[in-house]
Motif scaffolding. Structure first.
Motif, PDB file in Angstrom:
ATOM      1  N   MET A   1      38.706  42.701  38.472  1.00 27.00           N
ATOM      2  CA  MET A   1      38.006  42.060  39.556  1.00 27.00           C
ATOM      3  C   MET A   1      37.008  43.035  40.189  1.00 27.00           C
ATOM      4  O   MET A   1      35.993  42.598  40.727  1.00 27.00           O
ATOM      5  CB  MET A   1      38.997  41.536  40.583  1.00 27.00           C
ATOM      6  N   ALA A   2      37.309  44.323  40.119  1.00 27.02           N
ATOM      7  CA  ALA A   2      36.373  45.313  40.668  1.00 27.02           C
ATOM      8  C   ALA A   2      35.061  45.279  39.893  1.00 27.02           C
ATOM      9  O   ALA A   2      33.986  45.428  40.476  1.00 27.02           O
ATOM     10  CB  ALA A   2      36.986  46.704  40.626  1.00 27.02           C
ATOM     11  N   LEU A   3      35.138  45.056  38.598  1.00 30.42           N
ATOM     12  CA  LEU A   3      33.922  44.935  37.791  1.00 30.42           C
ATOM     13  C   LEU A   3      33.138  43.689  38.174  1.00 30.42           C
ATOM     14  O   LEU A   3      31.912  43.714  38.238  1.00 30.42           O
ATOM     15  CB  LEU A   3      34.262  44.900  36.300  1.00 30.42           C
ATOM     16  N   VAL A   4      33.821  42.604  38.417  1.00 29.18           N
ATOM     17  CA  VAL A   4      33.165  41.352  38.804  1.00 29.18           C
ATOM     18  C   VAL A   4      32.401  41.556  40.110  1.00 29.18           C
ATOM     19  O   VAL A   4      31.276  41.087  40.256  1.00 29.18           O
ATOM     20  CB  VAL A   4      34.193  40.203  38.923  1.00 29.18           C
ATOM     21  N   LYS A   5      33.005  42.299  41.039  1.00 33.64           N
ATOM     22  CA  LYS A   5      32.321  42.590  42.301  1.00 33.64           C
ATOM     23  C   LYS A   5      31.050  43.401  42.082  1.00 33.64           C
ATOM     24  O   LYS A   5      30.150  43.379  42.912  1.00 33.64           O
ATOM     25  CB  LYS A   5      33.259  43.344  43.245  1.00 33.64           C
ATOM     26  N   LYS A   6      30.986  44.099  40.950  1.00 36.61           N
ATOM     27  CA  LYS A   6      29.799  44.887  40.605  1.00 36.61           C
ATOM     28  C   LYS A   6      28.811  44.082  39.770  1.00 36.61           C
ATOM     29  O   LYS A   6      27.832  44.605  39.259  1.00 36.61           O
ATOM     30  CB  LYS A   6      30.202  46.151  39.834  1.00 36.61           C
ATOM     31  N   GLY A   7      29.113  42.791  39.549  1.00 37.65           N
ATOM     32  CA  GLY A   7      28.189  41.929  38.819  1.00 37.65           C
ATOM     33  C   GLY A   7      28.490  41.734  37.350  1.00 37.65           C
ATOM     34  O   GLY A   7      27.728  41.093  36.629  1.00 37.65           O
TER      35      GLY A   7
END
Length: 102
Positions: A1-7
């Motif tokens: 999810m941290a990657l998703v927050k980065k786009g």
């Protein structure tokens, strides 16, 4: 999810983790090596956007939620466990569980 927050696409992130976890699993099962999934993630350029956050993301204490407070409330001196055992203690009944005398 941290990657998703980065786009990053959630599906792409999931696939990268899946591939690396299968590789790490094969290393453990077929070669008897230790689980090196985290090292594989650190070495994969795809995860560069979150490498600096990885230790914090993997901190087990971030996955416990309110469990410590709930255990203290339930098992503490005024908790439900003590209240349930009080009547037995009043009758002089004690039980040993492991090294703990209830």
């Amino acid at each position: 999810m941290a990657l998703v927050k980065k786009g990053v696409s959630r599906q792409d992130a999931h696939e990268e983790i899946r591939v690396l976890s299968h590789q790490a699993s094969a290393s453990v099962k077929l070669e008897g090596k230790h689980n090196d999934l985290i090292e594989r993630i650190r070495a994969t350029p795809f995860f560069e956007p979150i490498i600096g956050e990885l230790d914090a993301l993997l901190d087990p204490s971030t996955f416990t939620g309110r469990a410590p407070q709930q255990v203290e409330k339930f098992c503490g001196p005024e908790g439900d466990v003590e209240k349930a055992l009080a009547k037995y203690r009043a009758e002089g009944i004690e039980e040993k569980v492991g090294d703990i005398i209830l």
